[in-house]
Write an enzyme that holds these catalytic residues in place. Structure first.
Site, PDB file in Angstrom:
ATOM      1  N   CYS A 104       5.865  -5.830  15.443  1.00  9.95           N
ATOM      2  CA  CYS A 104       5.717  -4.893  16.271  1.00  9.95           C
ATOM      3  C   CYS A 104       4.619  -5.086  16.793  1.00  9.95           C
ATOM      4  CB  CYS A 104       6.287  -3.294  15.962  1.00  9.95           C
ATOM      5  SG  CYS A 104       7.996  -3.136  14.991  1.00  9.95           S
ATOM      6  N   CYS A 161      -0.700   5.464  10.319  1.00  9.69           N
ATOM      7  CA  CYS A 161       0.238   5.043  10.984  1.00  9.69           C
ATOM      8  C   CYS A 161      -0.027   3.515  11.344  1.00  9.69           C
ATOM      9  CB  CYS A 161       0.969   5.470  11.514  1.00  9.69           C
ATOM     10  SG  CYS A 161       2.299   6.867  11.168  1.00  9.69           S
ATOM     11  N   CYS A 181       5.827  -7.280   6.941  1.00 16.05           N
ATOM     12  CA  CYS A 181       7.007  -6.989   7.362  1.00 16.05           C
ATOM     13  C   CYS A 181       7.033  -8.421   8.806  1.00 16.05           C
ATOM     14  CB  CYS A 181       6.440  -6.067   8.513  1.00 16.05           C
ATOM     15  SG  CYS A 181       8.331  -5.453   9.204  1.00 16.05           S
ATOM     16  N   CYS A 234       3.476   8.115   1.194  1.00 12.98           N
ATOM     17  CA  CYS A 234       3.558   7.160   2.224  1.00 12.98           C
ATOM     18  C   CYS A 234       4.289   5.972   1.255  1.00 12.98           C
ATOM     19  CB  CYS A 234       3.573   6.646   3.676  1.00 12.98           C
ATOM     20  SG  CYS A 234       3.252   6.072   4.339  1.00 12.98           S
ATOM     21  N   GLU A 265       0.906  -1.005   0.213  1.00 15.51           N
ATOM     22  CA  GLU A 265       0.132  -0.293  -0.110  1.00 15.51           C
ATOM     23  C   GLU A 265       0.615   1.598  -0.583  1.00 15.51           C
ATOM     24  OE1 GLU A 265      -3.950  -1.622   2.699  1.00 15.51           O
ATOM     25  OE2 GLU A 265      -2.367  -0.571   3.876  1.00 15.51           O
ATOM     26  N   CYS A 277       0.956  -3.105  15.219  1.00 12.20           N
ATOM     27  CA  CYS A 277       1.277  -2.461  13.911  1.00 12.20           C
ATOM     28  C   CYS A 277       0.135  -4.020  12.737  1.00 12.20           C
ATOM     29  CB  CYS A 277       2.727  -2.416  13.470  1.00 12.20           C
ATOM     30  SG  CYS A 277       2.843  -2.957  12.138  1.00 12.20           S
TER      31      CYS A 277
HETATM   32  S1  SF4 Z   1       6.044  -0.508  12.933  1.00 15.27           S
HETATM   33 FE1  SF4 Z   1       5.370  -2.263  11.006  1.00 15.27          FE
HETATM   34  S2  SF4 Z   1       5.767  -1.780   8.880  1.00 15.27           S
HETATM   35 FE2  SF4 Z   1       6.888  -0.560  10.939  1.00 15.27          FE
HETATM   36  S3  SF4 Z   1       9.174  -2.292  11.385  1.00 15.27           S
HETATM   37 FE3  SF4 Z   1       7.654  -2.430  13.147  1.00 15.27          FE
HETATM   38  S4  SF4 Z   1       5.664  -4.369  12.399  1.00 15.27           S
HETATM   39 FE4  SF4 Z   1       6.550  -3.452  10.436  1.00 15.27          FE
END
Ligand code: SF4
Length: 343
Positions: free
Chosen positions: A116, A331, A112, A105, A92, A119
């Site tokens: 985190c 975000c 990923c 962005c 995206e 996220c």
């Molecule tokens: S915030 Fe999301 S996209 Fe960014 S490094 Fe952590 S898991 Fe990956």
């Protein structure tokens, strides 16, 4: 399968042309054809001699990516673009309207691996790294969606850019090449969760990218619970690398801190954060948490008090307000899901 011509930075193309017995100078014409004229086939690169085109066609492909699906926020006009890259790799991009300016962005990976906990992208796991051509295609689609010039690019979409550094570097070189799009490197920001070796490599490189580092919490124990990468690149090493980057580049770093209600927003948290980044030339962006499922609490009195405390400690501190919450474009919300009204 032949490599895609658009995955090459100009220096690589020049070297390849030399090996093929052609003058490297044709690389500039190829870049102009691809990125200024938007040539989608070898035949359409009319400013490149036919002999060179034929040679390139034997060696390379030119894949088409198709148009992304577009979702438009009724709340603030933010546009989210959903791409389906080859091999089942969604990604995206987001076009963000600001005060008289538009920024884009971009994603560096499909999914990923960092995980985190706050996220949505992290919950997908890593599908694959994006190719340079796929990052450039995002920029081009954002430009079309913006219907006007973009004033800045941020690599803060899906993925940890520094874990796909070789491809990201090439995308930056291609985007900033004067023979093509000519987007200034100084208008690009790359955001990392703290991949220390690459922060150090960037510090020693001639690239002029701006650096943003996602801190999340100043307490290493709390950070480790929210950001698993803390175990590999501890906060103190991340801050030391950011400090050295500022000295080497004579630049400031952008620290990003997501504020979780009642988790990392106390007066003690603010004090700890101010101590941690003391003396680092920086700007601090506070981002009220946007849960994956919907809009967050926004700017609460606790967030305002946190900002006030940071400013009182001498840190230039700004609130980054949520954009496109109704289309899951804020975000931490990017998860390749459809949202909002198709535009
Ligand atoms: S915030 Fe999301 S996209 Fe960014 S490094 Fe952590 S898991 Fe990956």
């Amino acid at each position: 399968m032949k490599p895609d011509l658009r995955d090459l930075a100009r220096g690589e193309l020049e070297a390849r042309l030399s090996r093929l017995g052609e003058k490297p100078v044709h690389a500039a014409a190829v870049f102009a054809a691809l990125y200024r004229d938007g040539a989608a086939s070898f035949g359409a690169m009319t400013r490149v001699p036919a002999r060179v085109r034929r040679l390139l066609e034997k060696e390379f492909s030119l894949r088409g990516f198709g148009e992304p699906e577009t979702f438009v926020s009724a709340a603030d006009g933010t546009r989210k673009l959903l791409f389906s890259f080859p091999g089942g790799a969604p990604a995206e991009s987001v076009v963000l309207p600001g005060k008289g300016r538009l920024s884009a962005c971009l994603s560096s990976q499909s999914g990923c691996a960092c995980g985190c906990v706050f996220c949505a992208t992290g919950s997908m796991g890593l599908i694959r790294d994006l190719r340079p051509s796929e990052m450039v295609a995002q920029y081009e689609a954002c430009l079309r969606a913006a219907a006007g010039p973009l004033s800045s690019l941020v690599f803060m979409g899906m993925g940890e850019p520094f874990l796909n550094w070789e491809n990201l570097k090439k995308a930056v070189l291609i985007l900033s090449d004067d023979a093509g799009h000519g987007f200034p490197q100084s208008g690009m920001t790359v955001s990392t969760v703290g991949v220390v070796p690459v922060i150090r490599e960037l510090a020693g490189s001639p690239l002029k990218l701006k650096l943003a580092v996602s801190l999340v919490a100043a307490d290493a124990g709390l950070r480790a619970r929210l950001v698993p990468a803390e175990a590999r690149w501890p906060l103190r090493e991340v801050i030391a690398a950011a400090r050295d980057y500022c000295a080497a580049k004579k630049a400031q770093v952008f620290f990003e801190c997501i504020i979780f209600d009642g988790v990392n927003d106390s007066a003690e948290d603010a004090e700890r954060l101010a101590r941690l980044i003391k003396g680092v030339p920086c700007r601090l962006n506070l981002i009220p948490h946007n849960p994956p499922g919907g809009p967050g609490a926004g700017v609460t009195p606790r967030v305002k008090a946190f900002q006030k405390a940071m400013i009182a400690s001498g840190v230039r501190t700004y609130l980054r307000l949520e954009k496109g919450p109704d289309i899951a474009a804020a975000c931490g919300q990017l998860a390749a899901r459809r949202g909002g009204s198709a535009g």
